[in-house]
Design a protein around this motif. Structure first.
Motif, short mmCIF file in Angstrom:
data_model
loop_
_atom_site.label_atom_id
_atom_site.label_comp_id
_atom_site.label_asym_id
_atom_site.label_seq_id
_atom_site.Cartn_x
_atom_site.Cartn_y
_atom_site.Cartn_z
N GLY A 442 103.38 60.28 33.85
CA GLY A 442 104.70 60.32 34.45
C GLY A 442 105.34 58.98 34.71
N ASP A 443 104.61 57.89 34.45
CA ASP A 443 105.13 56.54 34.71
C ASP A 443 105.28 55.77 33.40
OD1 ASP A 443 105.16 56.87 37.51
OD2 ASP A 443 103.00 56.42 37.60
N LYS A 444 106.13 54.69 33.45
CA LYS A 444 106.30 53.82 32.30
C LYS A 444 105.05 52.96 32.10
CE LYS A 444 111.33 53.25 32.20
NZ LYS A 444 111.76 54.15 33.27
N ALA A 445 104.72 52.72 30.84
CA ALA A 445 103.59 51.84 30.50
C ALA A 445 103.86 51.18 29.16
CB ALA A 445 102.28 52.63 30.45
N GLY A 446 103.28 50.00 28.97
CA GLY A 446 103.36 49.32 27.70
C GLY A 446 102.14 49.67 26.87
N CYS A 447 102.35 50.14 25.65
CA CYS A 447 101.24 50.62 24.82
C CYS A 447 101.26 49.92 23.47
CB CYS A 447 101.36 52.13 24.63
SG CYS A 447 100.01 52.86 23.69
N TYR A 448 100.12 49.38 23.06
CA TYR A 448 99.97 48.75 21.74
C TYR A 448 98.71 49.27 21.08
CZ TYR A 448 98.81 45.30 18.18
OH TYR A 448 98.44 44.69 16.99
N ARG A 449 98.81 49.59 19.79
CA ARG A 449 97.64 50.02 19.02
C ARG A 449 97.34 48.96 17.97
NH1 ARG A 449 95.50 55.10 18.45
NH2 ARG A 449 97.44 56.10 19.18
N ASP A 450 96.15 48.37 18.02
CA ASP A 450 95.83 47.28 17.09
C ASP A 450 95.46 47.82 15.71
OD1 ASP A 450 93.17 48.12 17.15
OD2 ASP A 450 92.46 46.48 18.41
N LYS A 451 95.11 46.93 14.80
CA LYS A 451 94.87 47.31 13.41
C LYS A 451 93.61 48.14 13.24
CE LYS A 451 97.46 43.48 11.41
NZ LYS A 451 98.54 44.34 10.91
N GLU A 452 92.73 48.13 14.25
CA GLU A 452 91.54 48.98 14.21
C GLU A 452 91.79 50.32 14.90
OE1 GLU A 452 91.19 45.51 14.95
OE2 GLU A 452 90.82 45.47 12.78
N GLY A 453 92.99 50.52 15.41
CA GLY A 453 93.34 51.79 16.05
C GLY A 453 93.09 51.83 17.54
N GLN A 454 92.61 50.73 18.13
CA GLN A 454 92.35 50.72 19.57
C GLN A 454 93.64 50.60 20.35
OE1 GLN A 454 89.60 47.72 20.88
NE2 GLN A 454 89.77 48.26 23.04
N LEU A 455 93.77 51.40 21.42
CA LEU A 455 94.94 51.36 22.27
C LEU A 455 94.75 50.38 23.43
CD1 LEU A 455 96.05 55.10 22.67
CD2 LEU A 455 97.37 53.27 21.62
N PHE A 456 95.81 49.64 23.74
CA PHE A 456 95.84 48.77 24.92
C PHE A 456 97.05 49.20 25.74
CE2 PHE A 456 93.69 46.48 21.60
CZ PHE A 456 92.65 45.84 22.25
N ILE A 457 96.82 49.68 26.95
CA ILE A 457 97.89 50.22 27.78
C ILE A 457 97.93 49.44 29.10
CG2 ILE A 457 98.90 52.26 28.84
CD1 ILE A 457 97.27 53.97 26.95
N VAL A 458 99.14 48.94 29.44
CA VAL A 458 99.32 48.16 30.66
C VAL A 458 100.54 48.68 31.41
CG1 VAL A 458 98.25 46.06 29.74
CG2 VAL A 458 100.71 46.43 29.42
N ASP A 459 100.56 48.45 32.70
CA ASP A 459 101.74 48.74 33.50
C ASP A 459 102.89 47.87 32.98
OD1 ASP A 459 103.71 48.91 35.50
OD2 ASP A 459 102.22 49.15 37.08
N SER A 460 104.02 48.48 32.71
CA SER A 460 105.14 47.74 32.09
C SER A 460 106.04 47.05 33.10
CB SER A 460 105.98 48.70 31.24
OG SER A 460 106.51 49.75 32.04
N THR A 461 105.68 47.08 34.37
CA THR A 461 106.48 46.43 35.41
C THR A 461 106.04 44.99 35.57
OG1 THR A 461 106.74 48.53 36.57
CG2 THR A 461 107.24 46.54 37.80
N CYS A 462 106.95 44.05 35.31
CA CYS A 462 106.63 42.63 35.43
C CYS A 462 106.18 42.32 36.86
CB CYS A 462 107.84 41.78 35.06
SG CYS A 462 107.56 40.00 35.20
N THR A 463 105.11 41.56 36.98
CA THR A 463 104.54 41.25 38.30
C THR A 463 105.33 40.18 39.04
OG1 THR A 463 103.02 39.68 37.25
CG2 THR A 463 102.22 41.93 37.61
#
Length: 506
Positions: A442-463
């Motif tokens: 239900g919240d915003k997040a930054g999501c990136y999938r690398d070339k091996e298919g691994q997901l990296f998900i971070v809170d998208s709110t600048c600290t």
């Protein structure tokens, strides 16, 4: 000139760092005391540490990552007092006396660099070059002519021409003779040895988080250690202590892009900058085999705003292929620059109430000379020496209020847009080597999938101040459109003003 058959490098890497091996320095592991603490291992920080150490001052330099890995490691490294069409503008905004002082300051910065290269016999590919600003539209041809008149008023040696030695269209150009270019990291690496030999200390992987100001400033590191000093020089590009002076509200941050291009034809020499939009920058450098590489730069925009950033690299690629016989493009990288509202850097006490906390920022893409003279201004202050440029660069000035209001209106707009944006993607919708803002629980997040298919998900709110970050496809980073903070795919801070990483989301 040629069809665009060359591919861009898969990952950004600056030419300067690819050609050198770097010494490593320890991390601060305990509380320490020093006379002067320098925060930041770029041209201002290292030059300041050098100048102070040579005067017998106990100096300690700390860097959050590795030295020379920030803006200094991503520059085009022009050593020049020609900063685009700056002098007519400075006369209009600040008067002839201050415009002349700005020229003299950057000329002195250039002379300091050349003097240290001579003193220490530094092999850093230094070469004297003429610097050109050229234009091909009537609007900017008129501005070139105004700039030439400004040169004459300020007694700056300059020539005028209606052509440059390329097929690039040009109706007018102004030339500043006898400027220079070099390999910035070879130069600065050579200054680290005299710092250490004079008793100075250098630490890496030591992040300054906060300054507690008192009779003696105390810097708190990410690991909880305290560094106590008599003076602190904040040379971290964007002042990490921006609560002192509210610099996030007084500057804005821009990114620009560079390609390292191999061509079949010989480069004619000279350093070039186009006045027209979009801007283009040209100079050459050489690798260890003496092979020339043209550095093609430009495509500036506010950090975290605008089109997909890979498009900026592609625009430079198209430009290069159109005007040069391109053989290969082995390097691409981008740089971050801080712009002040009145076109002059901020160098001096963070605020009048914090005279022992000194900052240097806002070089507006011209950090080699501005960064060097900033180091001289700050070290002279610590050594209680007069410096004729102190008042010109004083951060306490309040010029450029109109531009500050405009910048902060833009910040408010992007903060609201980020919070109200509607999300349609989920993590499972993200493709290989793709990044996007998604909805997680239900919240915003930054999501990136690398070339091996691994997901990296971070809170998208600048600290820093709570804006929503945007995906930078060209450099694979999360960038804040409000104040320019940048984060890696794992959330680590790459550029301030943020000091805290983005929270990882499982």
């Amino acid at each position: 000139m040629t069809d665009n058959n060359t591919e861009l490098p898969q990952y950004p890497e600056p030419f300067w760092r690819s050609t050198l091996s770097f010494p490593s320095f320890p991390k601060v592991e305990s509380d320490i005391q020093t006379d002067v603490l320098v925060v930041g291992g770029g041209i201002t920080g290292i030059t300041s540490a050098y100048l102070l150490a040579k005067q017998g001052v106990q100096v300690t330099l700390i860097e959050a990552s590795e030295i020379l890995n920030g803006t200094t490691g991503h520059t085009t490294a022009k050593i020049t007092a020609q900063h685009g069409l700056i002098y007519d503008k400075l006369i209009t905004e600040h008067g002839e006396e201050k415009a002349k002082l700005y020229y003299e300051a950057n000329k002195e910065g250039m002379n300091i660099i050349k003097g240290l290269i001579d003193e220490h016999s530094i092999e850093c590919n230094l070469s004297t070059q003429d610097a050109y600003v050229y234009a091909n539209t009537d609007e900017y041809v008129n501005k070139i002519r105004k700039e030439l008149r400004a040169y004459h008023k300020l007694e700056i040696p300059g020539d005028y021409t209606d052509n440059i030695p390329f097929s690039i269209p040009c109706k007018a150009a102004i030339i500043m003779k006898d400027q220079a270019q070099f390999h910035p990291l070879k130069y600065l690496m050579a200054l680290t040895s005299p710092i250490l030999e004079s008793g100075g200390k250098i630490y890496e992987h030591t992040t300054a988080m906060k300054i507690e100001d008192g009779a003696k400033p105390t810097i708190l590191t990410e690991d909880g250690h305290k560094i106590t000093c008599n003076h602190v020089i904040v040379a971290s590009h964007f002042p990490f202590n921006d609560e002192m002076g509210l610099y996030f509200a007084r500057v804005h941050v821009k990114r620009s892009y560079v390609l390292g291009v191999k061509t079949k034809e010989e480069y004619p020499g000279g350093m070039f900058y186009s006045a027209d939009t979009p801007s283009r920058s040209l100079r050459y450098t050489e690798n260890d085999d003496g092979e020339k590489l043209i550095l093609v730069g430009g495509e500036g925009h506010k950090t975290g705003q605008g089109i997909s950033t890979i498009k900026h690299y592609e625009a430079l690629q198209d430009f290069s292929s159109h005007y040069f016989d391109v053989e290969d493009i082995p390097y691409r990288w981008s740089a971050q620059d801080i712009m002040t509202p009145d076109d002059l850097p901020f160098v001096g006490p963070s605020t009048p109430n914090h005279p022992r906390v000194l900052i240097a920022t806002g070089y507006a893409k011209w950090g080699m000379t501005n960064g060097t003279i900033a180091a001289k201004i700050l070290t002279d202050r610590i050594l209680q020496k007069d410096n004729q440029f102190t008042d010109l660069y004083d951060p306490a000035r309040l010029d450029g209020i109109k531009n500050m209001v405009k910048d902060n209106t833009d910040v408010a707009k992007h903060m609201i847009q980020g919070k109200l944006s509607i999300l349609h993607k989920k993590p499972e919708d993200i493709g290989i080597d793709e990044g996007a803002i998604v909805k997680v629980n239900g919240d915003k997040a930054g999501c990136y999938r690398d070339k091996e298919g691994q997901l990296f998900i971070v809170d998208s709110t600048c600290t820093h101040m709570g804006c929503e970050v945007a995906w930078n496809s060209g450099d694979r980073t999360w960038d804040c459109p409000c104040h320019g903070s940048r984060f890696s795919i794992t959330g680590d801070v790459i550029e301030g003003p943020a000091v805290e990483p983005l929270k990882k989301i499982r």
